[in-house]
Design a protein around this motif. Structure first.
Motif, PDB file in Angstrom:
ATOM      1  N   GLN A 115       0.827  -1.208   0.000  1.00 57.29           N
ATOM      2  CA  GLN A 115       0.000   0.000   0.000  1.00 57.29           C
ATOM      3  C   GLN A 115       0.859   1.254   0.000  1.00 57.29           C
ATOM      4  O   GLN A 115       0.535   2.243  -0.662  1.00 57.29           O
ATOM      5  CB  GLN A 115      -0.938   0.002   1.215  1.00 57.29           C
ATOM      6  CG  GLN A 115      -2.066  -1.018   1.146  1.00 57.29           C
ATOM      7  CD  GLN A 115      -2.968  -0.811  -0.057  1.00 57.29           C
ATOM      8  OE1 GLN A 115      -2.636  -1.236  -1.178  1.00 57.29           O
ATOM      9  NE2 GLN A 115      -4.094  -0.179   0.156  1.00 57.29           N
ATOM     10  N   ARG A 116       1.968   1.234   0.727  1.00 50.39           N
ATOM     11  CA  ARG A 116       2.834   2.411   0.747  1.00 50.39           C
ATOM     12  C   ARG A 116       3.495   2.640  -0.616  1.00 50.39           C
ATOM     13  O   ARG A 116       3.693   3.773  -1.035  1.00 50.39           O
ATOM     14  CB  ARG A 116       3.893   2.264   1.848  1.00 50.39           C
ATOM     15  CG  ARG A 116       3.343   2.616   3.238  1.00 50.39           C
ATOM     16  CD  ARG A 116       4.418   2.571   4.284  1.00 50.39           C
ATOM     17  NE  ARG A 116       4.553   1.225   4.862  1.00 50.39           N
ATOM     18  CZ  ARG A 116       5.539   0.862   5.681  1.00 50.39           C
ATOM     19  NH1 ARG A 116       6.487   1.734   5.992  1.00 50.39           N
ATOM     20  NH2 ARG A 116       5.578  -0.358   6.173  1.00 50.39           N
ATOM     21  N   VAL A 117       3.829   1.547  -1.308  1.00 47.05           N
ATOM     22  CA  VAL A 117       4.344   1.699  -2.677  1.00 47.05           C
ATOM     23  C   VAL A 117       3.268   2.319  -3.561  1.00 47.05           C
ATOM     24  O   VAL A 117       3.547   3.185  -4.398  1.00 47.05           O
ATOM     25  CB  VAL A 117       4.805   0.337  -3.240  1.00 47.05           C
ATOM     26  CG1 VAL A 117       5.181   0.479  -4.715  1.00 47.05           C
ATOM     27  CG2 VAL A 117       5.990  -0.201  -2.444  1.00 47.05           C
ATOM     28  N   GLY A 118       1.999   1.886  -3.380  1.00 44.57           N
ATOM     29  CA  GLY A 118       0.903   2.466  -4.145  1.00 44.57           C
ATOM     30  C   GLY A 118       0.718   3.942  -3.851  1.00 44.57           C
ATOM     31  O   GLY A 118       0.412   4.737  -4.753  1.00 44.57           O
ATOM     32  N   ILE A 119       0.914   4.333  -2.590  1.00 48.79           N
ATOM     33  CA  ILE A 119       0.786   5.745  -2.227  1.00 48.79           C
ATOM     34  C   ILE A 119       1.928   6.549  -2.848  1.00 48.79           C
ATOM     35  O   ILE A 119       1.733   7.668  -3.343  1.00 48.79           O
ATOM     36  CB  ILE A 119       0.764   5.895  -0.694  1.00 48.79           C
ATOM     37  CG1 ILE A 119      -0.508   5.238  -0.127  1.00 48.79           C
ATOM     38  CG2 ILE A 119       0.840   7.358  -0.285  1.00 48.79           C
ATOM     39  CD1 ILE A 119      -0.497   5.076   1.374  1.00 48.79           C
ATOM     40  N   ALA A 120       3.132   5.970  -2.859  1.00 50.30           N
ATOM     41  CA  ALA A 120       4.262   6.650  -3.494  1.00 50.30           C
ATOM     42  C   ALA A 120       3.991   6.846  -4.981  1.00 50.30           C
ATOM     43  O   ALA A 120       4.318   7.895  -5.555  1.00 50.30           O
ATOM     44  CB  ALA A 120       5.535   5.836  -3.289  1.00 50.30           C
ATOM     45  N   ARG A 121       3.405   5.845  -5.605  1.00 47.22           N
ATOM     46  CA  ARG A 121       3.039   5.955  -7.015  1.00 47.22           C
ATOM     47  C   ARG A 121       2.058   7.108  -7.218  1.00 47.22           C
ATOM     48  O   ARG A 121       2.201   7.903  -8.165  1.00 47.22           O
ATOM     49  CB  ARG A 121       2.428   4.631  -7.473  1.00 47.22           C
ATOM     50  CG  ARG A 121       2.008   4.568  -8.909  1.00 47.22           C
ATOM     51  CD  ARG A 121       1.218   3.294  -9.172  1.00 47.22           C
ATOM     52  NE  ARG A 121       2.045   2.106  -9.129  1.00 47.22           N
ATOM     53  CZ  ARG A 121       1.567   0.860  -9.137  1.00 47.22           C
ATOM     54  NH1 ARG A 121       0.249   0.651  -9.170  1.00 47.22           N
ATOM     55  NH2 ARG A 121       2.383  -0.171  -9.109  1.00 47.22           N
TER      56      ARG A 121
END
Length: 584
Positions: free
Chosen positions: A505-511
């Motif tokens: 989820q944090r990778v998705g937020i960074a995206r």
């Protein structure tokens, strides 16, 4: 513009546009094939010259190559040597033209099939989600990989076997007629019988091939689904269920395959019978002619060689019927995908003129209803969201919360009503512009196989490593990647294998941070996370939603606290669903 495909419209007309760029290659290949055919027609004449001028009495009616045999001398050994040299020379010339023809025509077929595969994949990706909702992932993958592969096999077979075979058979038939009209009649009489057998079996073969491709597509979908859900299969011990489903699907493929094998097995013996009858007729007629002095023995040998040369490509063509039947069945499936209408957004419409680089972020729902087939997901939603507001949509399952987010993103078009961004309907906005204005973090972030940095950069492929690093730091991704040997360069497995749910989820937020869109959609981004993971994700989301318009779907108090208003949606019914944000 490609002519629309219908079951009654010839496939060649539908696909002809793919071959237009390669007309010169094909024409040059045709020229090479004509030269090869001419060389093949010369092939039996050195043997006829030997029979008539060396082994025979040297009759003046013998081979036209007879005078060439005296190049090395008039002795029998010298003439045999010259004939042998001619055989090798003609074979080398024929082989050279054969090589050049294959390279040119097969190359055109390969390039054409690659273009079909590229366009099929590109078109499939751009079809609306309503199309993909009706399809299985395995079925769609089968169209791009297996069906396009079968189309390629058919195209290459057309270029390397069918067209050269027809050209060769026509050349040999014409040569038989020139040699003697009686020989020609026997050769030409064999053609209708061969064509009749081909047409008779092609229909059966096409039906079997179509059944087989449909069964293989269903089997591919079953395998893809089972492998995608392999964790669930192991968790519930459902291996036996999938084994039985796979066995049932395999029986369907086997049945169609056996029917195709039966069609193919019948074709060769029938063709051999026709060939034998034609050869016997020509041998008897030619033998009588030699006995009566109508022509030389060498001419009879040439005629038999021409008949064999004419029938050989026809025999090869008969073996290709399965390939062509499979190719036609697959081409119909590919054409059906390409014929699916893909809604195009005009670059600029009347209501979308003067679009700014960045939207202000106002979102309006005006009488919006959305139906999925017979099921209504949203009914007459009216909602106004001002720039910078953070609105949480709440309500029971089936109330249409996720549907509302999908409509804002332009993933679907409303059945009725209008969704507007800054006063312009999403249907009138250029797709490229809309994708820059709206970003999303979903309940489960999908990560592609590749590095973590690649997955963050997916939102902006032109982003620099420094920008990717900044987004990763803001989303607290570096909090765990700095402990990895390769950091942001750590490679992931399929679907982000190797990361926990909170890390994905944090990778998705960074995206989403890297996309830097003014409108952010959150669809249960903290669902299923433990307390610590939720705390970290909410902290990262706090940076994402700052100074942006946010529409979120959540029931988690930690995320609801960040909303400036909530809208409760009820399950779709006959009454209007009016959204009036309630301030917190």
């Amino acid at each position: 513009m490609r002519t629309p495909f219908t079951p009654h419209r010839p496939l060649l007309r539908f696909f002809r546009g793919f071959g237009a760029p390669y007309r010169r290659l094909f024409a040059l290949g045709v020229g090479m094939r004509l030269c090869e055919t001419a060389a093949d027609l010369v092939t039996p004449w050195p043997v006829a010259a030997v029979i008539d001028h060396v082994l025979g009495p040297g009759a003046s009616r013998g081979s036209p190559l007879g005078p060439l045999l005296g190049v090395l001398g008039t002795g029998r050994t010298a003439m045999l040597t010259a004939a042998a040299a001619l055989v090798v020379l003609v074979a080398l010339v024929s082989a050279a033209f054969d090589y050049a023809g294959d390279r040119l025509m097969n190359g055109a077929g390969e390039r054409m099939s690659a273009a079909i595969r590229r366009e099929t994949f590109a078109h499939l990706q751009r079809l609306p989600l309503s199309y993909h909702d009706r399809q299985t992932v395995g079925g769609s993958a089968s169209r791009v990989i297996t069906d396009c592969g079968a189309v390629k096999d058919a195209l290459v077979a057309f270029c390397s076997v069918l067209f050269p075979g027809v050209l060769s058979a026509t050349g040999y038939a014409a040569a038989l007629l020139v040699l003697d009209w009686r020989f020609g009649l026997i050769g030409v009489a064999a053609v209708p019988a061969v064509l009749f057998l081909g047409v008779r079996n092609r229909r059966r073969g096409h039906r079997a091939a179509r059944r087989r491709r449909e069964a293989e597509g269903e089997l591919t979908a079953l395998v893809t689904e089972a492998l995608q859900g392999i964790r669930t299969v192991h968790a519930f011990g459902g291996h036996g269920v999938h084994d039985r489903d796979f066995a049932a699907g395999s029986r369907g493929v086997l049945s169609a395959g056996l029917e195709a094998v039966d069609v193919q097995a019948r074709r060769v013996p029938l063709l051999e019978s026709v060939t034998a009858a034609a050869t016997a007729a020509l041998l008897w007629t030619g033998g009588v002619g030699v006995l009566r002095g109508w022509w030389s023995t060498g001419h009879l040998v040439v005629a038999l060689g021409y008949l064999t040369g004419m029938v050989a490509p026809l025999r090869a063509l008969s073996k290709l019927s399965g390939t062509f039947a499979q190719g036609q069945a697959s081409a119909e499936r590919v054409a059906a995908v390409l014929a699916e209408p893909c809604p195009l957004r005009a670059p600029v419409r009347a209501g979308a003129r003067g679009l700014p680089h960045r939207a202000r972020g106002r979102v309006d729902f005006a009488g919006v209803s959305m139906d999925y087939g017979d099921r209504r997901a949203l009914h007459r939603l009216d909602l106004k969201i001002a720039p910078g507001e953070r609105i949480a949509l709440t309500g029971p399952n089936g109330a249409g919360k996720s549907t509302a987010l999908a409509l804002v993103a332009g993933l679907y078009r409303p059945t009725r009503g209008t969704v507007r961004i800054d006063g312009t309907a999403t249907a009138d906005l250029p797709e490229e512009w809309l994708r820059r204005q709206v970003t999303a973090v979903l309940q489960e972030t999908f990560l592609f196989a590749g590095t973590i940095a690649d997955n963050i950069r997916y939102a902006r492929p032109d982003a620099s490593p420094r920008q990717v690093r900044a987004a990763a730091e803001a989303a607290l991704v570096t909090a765990f990647t700095d402990g990895f040997p390769d950091g942001l360069g750590t490679r992931l497995g399929d679907c982000g294998g190797g990361l926990s749910g909170g890390q994905r989820q944090r990778v998705g937020i960074a995206r989403a941070l890297l996309a830097d869109a003014p409108i952010v959609l959150l669809d249960e981004p903290t669902s299923g996370l433990d307390a610590e993971a939720e705390r970290l994700v909410v902290a990262a989301l706090g940076r994402l939603v700052a100074h942006r318009t946010v529409v979120m779907v959540t029931h988690r108090p930690a995320l609801l606290e960040t909303a400036t208003g909530t809208v409760a949606l009820a399950p779709a019914g006959p009454g209007p669903a009016t959204g009036r944000p309630a301030g917190r």
